[in-house]
Design a protein around this motif. Sequence first.
Motif, PDB file in Angstrom:
ATOM      1  N   ALA A 127       0.733  -1.201  -0.017  1.00 13.23           N
ATOM      2  CA  ALA A 127       0.162   0.100  -0.140  1.00 13.23           C
ATOM      3  C   ALA A 127       0.777   1.208  -0.064  1.00 13.23           C
ATOM      4  N   GLN A 128       1.962   1.284   0.672  1.00 10.42           N
ATOM      5  CA  GLN A 128       2.614   2.270   0.857  1.00 10.42           C
ATOM      6  C   GLN A 128       3.497   2.653  -0.483  1.00 10.42           C
ATOM      7  N   LEU A 149       1.866   7.476  -6.581  1.00  9.20           N
ATOM      8  CA  LEU A 149       1.224   8.776  -6.876  1.00  9.20           C
ATOM      9  C   LEU A 149       1.809   9.922  -6.546  1.00  9.20           C
ATOM     10  N   ARG A 150       2.444   9.901  -5.286  1.00 11.00           N
ATOM     11  CA  ARG A 150       3.448  10.968  -5.029  1.00 11.00           C
ATOM     12  C   ARG A 150       4.491  11.375  -6.023  1.00 11.00           C
ATOM     13  N   ASP A 151       5.101  10.226  -6.638  1.00 15.21           N
ATOM     14  CA  ASP A 151       6.254  10.505  -7.606  1.00 15.21           C
ATOM     15  C   ASP A 151       5.601  10.873  -8.639  1.00 15.21           C
ATOM     16  N   VAL A 152       4.297  10.480  -9.316  1.00 16.25           N
ATOM     17  CA  VAL A 152       3.713  10.964 -10.534  1.00 16.25           C
ATOM     18  C   VAL A 152       3.124  12.630 -10.090  1.00 16.25           C
ATOM     19  N   GLU A 185       2.748  10.045   3.767  1.00 14.20           N
ATOM     20  CA  GLU A 185       3.553   9.627   5.009  1.00 14.20           C
ATOM     21  C   GLU A 185       2.846   8.557   5.624  1.00 14.20           C
ATOM     22  N   ALA A 186       3.245   7.532   6.075  1.00 17.63           N
ATOM     23  CA  ALA A 186       2.928   6.566   6.966  1.00 17.63           C
ATOM     24  C   ALA A 186       1.454   5.997   6.639  1.00 17.63           C
ATOM     25  N   PHE A 232      -6.012  18.520   3.241  1.00 19.52           N
ATOM     26  CA  PHE A 232      -6.868  17.419   3.503  1.00 19.52           C
ATOM     27  C   PHE A 232      -5.956  16.112   3.382  1.00 19.52           C
ATOM     28  N   CYS A 233      -6.464  15.102   4.257  1.00 14.48           N
ATOM     29  CA  CYS A 233      -5.618  13.790   4.132  1.00 14.48           C
ATOM     30  C   CYS A 233      -6.547  12.576   3.886  1.00 14.48           C
ATOM     31  N   ILE A 234      -6.156  11.506   3.040  1.00 20.13           N
ATOM     32  CA  ILE A 234      -6.928  10.280   2.999  1.00 20.13           C
ATOM     33  C   ILE A 234      -6.070   9.397   3.762  1.00 20.13           C
TER      34      ILE A 234
END
Length: 203
Positions: free
Chosen positions: A3-4, A10-13, A38-39, A115-117
Amino acid sequence: MNAQDCLQLLRDVKDVAFATVDKNGRPQVRMIDVMLVEAGKLYFCTARGKDFYRQLIRDGHVAITGMNRDFQMVRLTGEARRLPAQREWIDRIFEANPVMNGVYPGESRYILEPFCIEGGQLEFFDLGKEPIGRAYFSLAGEAVEEKGFRITDACIGCGKCSLLCPQQCIQSGTPYAIRQEHCLHCGLCAENCPVQAIVRRGE
């Protein structure tokens, strides 16, 4: 892949498609930057004046999709929540993404809300290899939803599904079995099974 790793892709894209629905239930999609990962959590922000912000506040459910240059795709569905300590989070986001200073210079950054998911479902789909690769994960310990198809005990072993499968991911047996990690979910096997022995998973 876990999952991480999916969140990091997604962060790299970075610029990924975020989908919501408007007040009339019509789908809306736009490109949004993934600001932090993060985490097991994904962070982003948007301005309070945007329709996107109002849709998030009204409902919170989002679907996110991104694909890298290697044709590896991640899809995330979950619920976004607005974070407290707004200024602290926006400062952190700008520190990690300095290009944002050119978009919202100075104090104007505080029109943004963070926002956070932290919960939801993840799908990893790798079109850059043969056969294709697919895997599912969840955030925050949620049960992983089953997708695609399975072959039931009604299978008569004719092998038609195996012959037709574009990825050749159906193995002979009693009953025949679909290798889920390579399945396209196209449904060709189910449409052509002479005894309707192939059904959707989870149904």
